[in-house]
Design a protein around this motif. Sequence first.
Motif, PDB file in Angstrom:
ATOM      1  N   ARG A  67       0.830  -1.200   0.000  1.00 54.45           N
ATOM      2  CA  ARG A  67       0.000   0.000   0.000  1.00 54.45           C
ATOM      3  C   ARG A  67       0.864   1.249   0.000  1.00 54.45           C
ATOM      4  O   ARG A  67       0.474   2.283  -0.545  1.00 54.45           O
ATOM      5  N   ALA A  68       2.055   1.157   0.578  1.00 56.58           N
ATOM      6  CA  ALA A  68       2.961   2.307   0.597  1.00 56.58           C
ATOM      7  C   ALA A  68       3.337   2.723  -0.824  1.00 56.58           C
ATOM      8  O   ALA A  68       3.433   3.918  -1.120  1.00 56.58           O
ATOM      9  N   HIS A  69       3.545   1.753  -1.713  1.00 55.45           N
ATOM     10  CA  HIS A  69       3.837   2.083  -3.110  1.00 55.45           C
ATOM     11  C   HIS A  69       2.674   2.848  -3.731  1.00 55.45           C
ATOM     12  O   HIS A  69       2.874   3.816  -4.457  1.00 55.45           O
ATOM     13  N   ASP A  70       1.465   2.395  -3.461  1.00 56.12           N
ATOM     14  CA  ASP A  70       0.289   3.081  -4.003  1.00 56.12           C
ATOM     15  C   ASP A  70       0.204   4.509  -3.478  1.00 56.12           C
ATOM     16  O   ASP A  70      -0.116   5.431  -4.225  1.00 56.12           O
ATOM     17  N   TRP A  71       0.496   4.689  -2.193  1.00 56.36           N
ATOM     18  CA  TRP A  71       0.460   6.040  -1.625  1.00 56.36           C
ATOM     19  C   TRP A  71       1.517   6.935  -2.251  1.00 56.36           C
ATOM     20  O   TRP A  71       1.263   8.090  -2.562  1.00 56.36           O
ATOM     21  N   LEU A  72       2.708   6.388  -2.443  1.00 52.91           N
ATOM     22  CA  LEU A  72       3.775   7.183  -3.066  1.00 52.91           C
ATOM     23  C   LEU A  72       3.426   7.528  -4.513  1.00 52.91           C
ATOM     24  O   LEU A  72       3.677   8.659  -4.954  1.00 52.91           O
ATOM     25  N   ASP A  73       2.876   6.576  -5.240  1.00 51.51           N
ATOM     26  CA  ASP A  73       2.444   6.854  -6.619  1.00 51.51           C
ATOM     27  C   ASP A  73       1.390   7.951  -6.648  1.00 51.51           C
ATOM     28  O   ASP A  73       1.431   8.852  -7.493  1.00 51.51           O
ATOM     29  N   ALA A  74       0.435   7.887  -5.714  1.00 53.80           N
ATOM     30  CA  ALA A  74      -0.628   8.890  -5.664  1.00 53.80           C
ATOM     31  C   ALA A  74      -0.053  10.264  -5.315  1.00 53.80           C
ATOM     32  O   ALA A  74      -0.483  11.282  -5.879  1.00 53.80           O
TER      33      ALA A  74
END
Length: 93
Positions: free
Chosen positions: A82-89
């Motif tokens: 989920r951290a990757h998704d947050w960073l992408d966002a």
Amino acid sequence: MTAFIPVTLRFCDNKTMLVGSVAEAETALQHQWPDKTAPAFLDAARLVRQAVEGNCCPRTAFEAFTGAAGQQGILVVKPRSRAHDWLDAAANP
């Protein structure tokens, strides 16, 4: 030494290795791969050797290495956190 986001490999003998640098990639190339005569493997081995010697861009060598591992089915693909998704966002508002 250039470091990359580490990848996990699972070799033919079922041993795993975390690889995050060209030096580690050089070590990983010595383990049991399905086909060490495959063109992608040979190309990766050449580029990794050149990168270790300072004659090739480490990123190019590491990408060839991970590409060869993927082609041979030994690259362990983990689901994105989920951290990757947050960073992408955050990077792409």
